[in-house]
Design a protein around this motif. Structure first.
Motif, PDB file in Angstrom:
ATOM      1  N   ALA B 137       3.178   2.416  21.045  1.00 22.28           N
ATOM      2  CA  ALA B 137       2.637   3.730  22.128  1.00 22.28           C
ATOM      3  C   ALA B 137       2.831   3.550  23.584  1.00 22.28           C
ATOM      4  CB  ALA B 137       1.625   3.632  21.652  1.00 22.28           C
ATOM      5  N   ALA B 138       3.201   2.224  23.570  1.00 18.63           N
ATOM      6  CA  ALA B 138       2.448   1.827  25.565  1.00 18.63           C
ATOM      7  C   ALA B 138       3.842   1.890  26.266  1.00 18.63           C
ATOM      8  CB  ALA B 138       2.113   0.188  25.448  1.00 18.63           C
ATOM      9  N   LEU B 139       5.536   2.466  25.133  1.00 18.36           N
ATOM     10  CA  LEU B 139       6.235   2.683  26.299  1.00 18.36           C
ATOM     11  C   LEU B 139       6.662   3.917  25.523  1.00 18.36           C
ATOM     12  CD1 LEU B 139       8.700  -0.666  24.298  1.00 18.36           C
ATOM     13  CD2 LEU B 139       7.910  -0.083  26.986  1.00 18.36           C
ATOM     14  N   ALA B 140       5.768   4.827  25.329  1.00 17.43           N
ATOM     15  CA  ALA B 140       6.284   5.937  25.002  1.00 17.43           C
ATOM     16  C   ALA B 140       6.104   6.574  25.950  1.00 17.43           C
ATOM     17  CB  ALA B 140       4.206   7.107  24.863  1.00 17.43           C
ATOM     18  N   GLU B 141       6.711   6.770  27.811  1.00 20.91           N
ATOM     19  CA  GLU B 141       6.788   7.057  29.032  1.00 20.91           C
ATOM     20  C   GLU B 141       7.995   6.723  29.604  1.00 20.91           C
ATOM     21  OE1 GLU B 141       5.967  10.046  30.042  1.00 20.91           O
ATOM     22  OE2 GLU B 141       4.164  10.395  28.648  1.00 20.91           O
ATOM     23  N   ALA B 142       8.302   5.436  28.576  1.00 19.53           N
ATOM     24  CA  ALA B 142       9.633   4.140  29.104  1.00 19.53           C
ATOM     25  C   ALA B 142      10.791   5.267  28.977  1.00 19.53           C
ATOM     26  CB  ALA B 142       9.512   2.982  28.690  1.00 19.53           C
ATOM     27  N   ARG B 143      11.759   5.060  29.983  1.00 18.11           N
ATOM     28  CA  ARG B 143      12.965   6.227  29.465  1.00 18.11           C
ATOM     29  C   ARG B 143      14.121   4.932  28.362  1.00 18.11           C
ATOM     30  NH1 ARG B 143      17.218   8.638  33.832  1.00 18.11           N
ATOM     31  NH2 ARG B 143      18.479   7.427  32.826  1.00 18.11           N
ATOM     32  N   ALA B 144      14.714   5.584  27.786  1.00 15.71           N
ATOM     33  CA  ALA B 144      15.633   4.777  26.847  1.00 15.71           C
ATOM     34  C   ALA B 144      16.192   3.695  27.294  1.00 15.71           C
ATOM     35  CB  ALA B 144      15.497   5.952  26.012  1.00 15.71           C
ATOM     36  N   ASP B 145      16.623   3.703  28.208  1.00 16.88           N
ATOM     37  CA  ASP B 145      18.140   2.944  28.595  1.00 16.88           C
ATOM     38  C   ASP B 145      16.811   1.998  29.274  1.00 16.88           C
ATOM     39  OD1 ASP B 145      17.200   4.887  30.651  1.00 16.88           O
ATOM     40  OD2 ASP B 145      19.360   5.368  31.149  1.00 16.88           O
ATOM     41  N   ALA B 146      15.788   1.764  29.126  1.00 16.51           N
ATOM     42  CA  ALA B 146      15.301   0.873  30.135  1.00 16.51           C
ATOM     43  C   ALA B 146      14.705  -0.340  29.062  1.00 16.51           C
ATOM     44  CB  ALA B 146      14.065   1.500  31.071  1.00 16.51           C
ATOM     45  N   LEU B 147      14.502  -0.188  27.804  1.00 18.23           N
ATOM     46  CA  LEU B 147      13.928  -0.631  26.945  1.00 18.23           C
ATOM     47  C   LEU B 147      15.006  -2.104  26.494  1.00 18.23           C
ATOM     48  CD1 LEU B 147      12.653   2.072  23.630  1.00 18.23           C
ATOM     49  CD2 LEU B 147      11.386   1.178  26.022  1.00 18.23           C
ATOM     50  N   ASN B 148      14.205  -3.058  26.089  1.00 18.15           N
ATOM     51  CA  ASN B 148      14.560  -4.391  25.667  1.00 18.15           C
ATOM     52  C   ASN B 148      15.361  -3.974  24.170  1.00 18.15           C
ATOM     53  OD1 ASN B 148      13.227  -5.141  23.409  1.00 18.15           O
ATOM     54  ND2 ASN B 148      11.293  -5.853  24.788  1.00 18.15           N
ATOM     55  N   GLU B 149      16.323  -5.263  23.936  1.00 16.50           N
ATOM     56  CA  GLU B 149      17.022  -4.586  22.268  1.00 16.50           C
ATOM     57  C   GLU B 149      16.021  -4.504  21.629  1.00 16.50           C
ATOM     58  OE1 GLU B 149      20.271  -4.202  22.092  1.00 16.50           O
ATOM     59  OE2 GLU B 149      20.293  -3.652  19.642  1.00 16.50           O
ATOM     60  N   GLY B 150      14.900  -4.994  21.074  1.00 16.96           N
ATOM     61  CA  GLY B 150      14.190  -5.856  20.396  1.00 16.96           C
ATOM     62  C   GLY B 150      13.590  -3.184  19.944  1.00 16.96           C
ATOM     63  N   ALA B 151      12.841  -3.272  21.401  1.00 16.08           N
ATOM     64  CA  ALA B 151      12.098  -1.923  21.441  1.00 16.08           C
ATOM     65  C   ALA B 151      13.503  -0.631  21.129  1.00 16.08           C
ATOM     66  CB  ALA B 151      11.700  -1.519  22.766  1.00 16.08           C
ATOM     67  N   ARG B 152      13.903  -0.955  21.468  1.00 17.39           N
ATOM     68  CA  ARG B 152      15.500   0.452  21.397  1.00 17.39           C
ATOM     69  C   ARG B 152      15.480   0.494  19.828  1.00 17.39           C
ATOM     70  NH1 ARG B 152      20.947   0.624  24.045  1.00 17.39           N
ATOM     71  NH2 ARG B 152      21.620  -1.217  23.080  1.00 17.39           N
ATOM     72  N   LYS B 153      15.999  -0.734  19.089  1.00 20.54           N
ATOM     73  CA  LYS B 153      15.939  -0.804  17.724  1.00 20.54           C
ATOM     74  C   LYS B 153      15.004  -0.330  17.126  1.00 20.54           C
ATOM     75  CE  LYS B 153      19.514  -2.398  15.884  1.00 20.54           C
ATOM     76  NZ  LYS B 153      19.756  -4.052  16.025  1.00 20.54           N
ATOM     77  N   LEU B 154      13.613  -0.695  16.992  1.00 18.56           N
ATOM     78  CA  LEU B 154      12.149   0.276  16.384  1.00 18.56           C
ATOM     79  C   LEU B 154      12.235   1.696  17.369  1.00 18.56           C
ATOM     80  CD1 LEU B 154       9.694  -2.748  17.197  1.00 18.56           C
ATOM     81  CD2 LEU B 154      10.394  -1.149  14.798  1.00 18.56           C
ATOM     82  N   THR B 155      12.381   2.639  18.013  1.00 17.10           N
ATOM     83  CA  THR B 155      12.450   3.554  18.900  1.00 17.10           C
ATOM     84  C   THR B 155      13.575   4.529  17.827  1.00 17.10           C
ATOM     85  OG1 THR B 155      12.314   2.943  21.050  1.00 17.10           O
ATOM     86  CG2 THR B 155      12.938   5.511  20.795  1.00 17.10           C
ATOM     87  N   ASP B 156      14.683   3.833  17.383  1.00 15.94           N
ATOM     88  CA  ASP B 156      16.160   4.895  16.711  1.00 15.94           C
ATOM     89  C   ASP B 156      15.709   3.974  15.268  1.00 15.94           C
ATOM     90  OD1 ASP B 156      19.102   4.624  16.712  1.00 15.94           O
ATOM     91  OD2 ASP B 156      18.465   3.507  14.633  1.00 15.94           O
ATOM     92  N   ILE B 157      14.739   3.363  14.696  1.00 14.86           N
ATOM     93  CA  ILE B 157      14.478   3.877  13.868  1.00 14.86           C
ATOM     94  C   ILE B 157      13.218   5.275  13.575  1.00 14.86           C
ATOM     95  CG2 ILE B 157      13.441   2.286  11.854  1.00 14.86           C
ATOM     96  CD1 ILE B 157      14.596  -0.666  12.588  1.00 14.86           C
ATOM     97  N   ALA B 158      12.110   4.415  14.453  1.00 13.51           N
ATOM     98  CA  ALA B 158      11.489   5.371  14.287  1.00 13.51           C
ATOM     99  C   ALA B 158      11.707   7.246  14.481  1.00 13.51           C
ATOM    100  CB  ALA B 158      10.800   5.483  15.712  1.00 13.51           C
ATOM    101  N   MET B 159      12.816   7.305  15.392  1.00  8.60           N
ATOM    102  CA  MET B 159      13.617   8.748  15.174  1.00  8.60           C
ATOM    103  C   MET B 159      13.876   9.171  14.534  1.00  8.60           C
ATOM    104  SD  MET B 159      15.647   8.526  18.073  1.00  8.60           S
ATOM    105  CE  MET B 159      16.448  10.258  19.050  1.00  8.60           C
TER     106      MET B 159
END
Ligand SMILES: Nc1ncnc2c1ncn2[C@@H]1O[C@H](COP(=O)(O)OP(=O)(O)OP(=O)(O)O)[C@@H](O)[C@H]1O
Ligand SMILES: [Mg+2]
Lengths: 315, 251
Positions: B137-159
């Motif tokens: 939730a804290a990363l909701a407004e972050a741009r996807a290309d600004a995330l670290n690898e772990g958050a990118r993985k999780l966002t990918d799964i969340a999608m």
């Protein structure tokens, strides 16, 4: 940019435009053409959102203009000619779109160019039908049933173009913020993901393509009714290049960009052509170069940047 | 109705001389968490690619809910309820995390209304709720290309989860995730999926994760399934340990 700010700017620009046309009557023609081209460039903007550049969109502008030229004798009414031109261009957009949305990037751009050049040569060669490079004269149609004097007709065209510009501008703005518009941007960054979300990227692009064709057709209808003379040059590749030029000049970041770009383009063209007849293309080229180098967001990027900074300081 | 949600039979696919699938037979059972392990290049991703319609096997059949899905396009397979996350996260990089999820929700509803904003109330709410479940939730407004690898993985799964799949295929959900946060992330993930009643297949290199969270393990080796069974049994098999795990256990 907040929604309210953009709407306010659009209304101010519209009012300014009418005031300018009032003060300098010769501007009415230039501004009407600028608004028409702005509408066509709105369509280019949709495709740019998907990272795709069409170098053939004059095809749709020309088809709208020729629709007016062909239909005007039978149905001399602007409010009929406009939707007819939009419909025709939209159908053409659907046919061409079904083919070109399979391709991306340079192939997309060049296929559009190639198809527009086919139309250009048809318009030029089918003399019996199109009167070739002589073109077709368009008698001013009635507007909402009224046969207008030339002076009033010119005003009517300007107001009509302005209303359509505001309408299509608001539409494109909403469209870009909707899932369809956001999916367009997804085509640019991660097309495979769209497929893995159950979405056909081609259909998303096709929808935008047909819309852009409709806007091109509407623009062409306005151009045809305003210049009252349509020629194959409308479909020539330089006309398509002009639309892309305006898109970059105005900026692809918002719906006001195309109109800023079109107004700047037409005014520079008129002034430069009058003052430096031999050099106006060099002037336009230099302007484009400066924009690309120093203001990649175009004129709209510069303005919204300034406004954003002011708002930032005020907050 | 059988216990198998997905049935793969005799899948074969070779790239030139490389047999990426060399006769794969596998049933994925309803409700299970099936781990796929195996060395690099064994054909794990290829199996997911065939199951999701990205690659077409040269031979064999794949059935989902008893119906063949062979030859269907990825988007048709997704609509039937098979979701997928990627070894390399596939995010819309110019969008925010929230917009990425909202776009998946919009896609799921097939609601391509051209005028309603993507972040309309209902979709924003649901997207935030999903991000909340994943601790993003804290990363909701972050741009996807600004995330670290772990958050990118999780966002990918969340999608993928936002599409409400019944079967979710995850390709190395924990690779690139910092070791310190790995277990917590997998725990969250497993809880989310169990709550949603999702059957999951996941490719995994971390044997601790496999041991703790998988109901069954399939060991991939050169395009074949070398062993299949409960983790306790498979991971203690000396042949498996030698071939697959030996080098990876201490990693
Ligand atoms: N599209 C492709 N074209 C050519 N060769 C491919 C393709 N996809 C996979 N391969 C080859 O097939 C083999 C299996 O690849 P795959 O990606 O399935 O392995 P993997 O088990 O997922 O490995 P890793 O653990 O490294 O992700 C490899 O030799 C790979 O190079
Ligand atoms: Mg892999």
């Amino acid at each position: 940019m907040r929604r309210g700010t953009e709407a306010t700017l659009a209304l101010l620009a519209a009012a300014g435009l009418l005031a300018a046309a009032w003060a300098a009557p010769w501007l009415k023609f230039v501004l009407t053409i600028a608004l028409a081209k702005g509408i066509a460039v709105l369509g280019i903007l949709l495709l740019l959102r998907a990272g795709q550049v069409s170098f053939g969109h004059a095809l749709f502008l020309a088809s709208g203009a020729y629709a007016v030229a062909f239909l005007a004798p039978a149905a001399p009414e602007a409010l009929l000619l406009l939707p007819a031109a939009a419909l025709l261009a939209g159908l053409l957009g659907l046919v061409v779109g079904l083919f070109v949305v399979r391709y991306r990037d340079i192939f997309f751009g060049m296929l559009n160019l190639a198809i527009s050049m086919v139309l250009y040569s048809l318009l030029e060669k089918l003399y019996e039908l199109t009167r070739g490079t002589d073109g077709i004269r368009v008698e001013p149609p009635r507007v909402a049933g009224f046969a207008l004097t030339l002076e009033t007709y010119v005003w009517a065209m300007l107001v009509l173009a302005l209303v359509l510009a505001v309408g299509f501008g608001a539409f494109v703005r909403a469209y870009l913020g909707s899932p369809m518009g956001q999916a367009l941007a997804g085509i640019k960054t991660r097309e495979t993901r769209l497929e893995f979300m159950g979405v056909s990227a081609r259909r998303v692009l096709l929808a935008a393509y047909v819309l852009s064709a409709v806007m091109g057709g509407v623009a062409g209808a306005i151009v045809g009714m305003t210049t009252r003379h349509v020629t194959p040059l409308l479909a020539y590749w330089t006309s398509s290049g002009e639309l892309v030029f305006i898109a970059i000049l105005g900026g692809a970041g918002g719906a006001l960009g195309p109109f800023l770009g079109a107004a700047a383009y037409e005014l520079v063209r008129v002034y430069a052509a009058a003052s430096f007849a031999d050099a106006w293309q060099a002037i336009l080229g230099t302007v484009l170069l400066l924009v690309i180098l120093f203001a990649p967001g175009g004129l709209w990027g510069v303005i919204s940047g300034l406004l954003g900074r002011r708002a930032g300081r005020a907050a | 109705m059988s216990g198998a949600l997905l049935e793969a039979r005799g899948l074969r696919l070779a790239f030139g001389g490389v047999k990426a699938a060399d006769g794969i037979d596998l049933d994925v059972l309803r409700g299970e968490f099936l781990a796929i392990i195996g060395p690099n290049g064994a054909g794990k991703t290829t199996f997911l690619n065939m199951t999701t319609g990205y690659l077409r096997p040269q031979a064999g059949t794949i059935a989902y809910e008893g119906e063949s899905i062979l030859g269907l396009a990825p988007r048709a397979i997704v609509r039937r309820g098979i979701g997928r996350s990627f070894q390399l996260p596939q995010l819309f990089t110019e969008h925010t995390v929230l917009e990425n999820i909202a776009l998946a929700i919009a896609a799921r509803e097939g609601l391509w209304s051209p005028l309603a904003p993507l972040l309309r109330h209902r979709w924003r709410e649901e997207a935030m709720e999903i991000l909340g479940r994943f601790g993003l939730a804290a990363l909701a407004e972050a741009r996807a290309d600004a995330l670290n690898e772990g958050a990118r993985k999780l966002t990918d799964i969340a999608m993928a989860v936002a599409l409400n799949p019944r079967l979710l295929l995850m390709d190395e959900p924990t690779s690139g995730v910092a070791a310190a946060e790995k277990m917590a992330i997998v725990e969250t993930l497993v809880r989310v999926l169990r709550e949603a009643g999702v059957t999951a297949v996941f490719v995994e290199h971390d044997m601790d994760v496999v041991e703790r969270f998988a109901d069954r393990v399939a060991v991939w080796s050169q395009g074949r399934i070398a062993a299949l069974g409960p983790p306790g049994q498979v991971l203690s098999d000396p042949a498996v340990q030698r071939e697959v795990i030996g080098i990876e256990r201490h990693a």
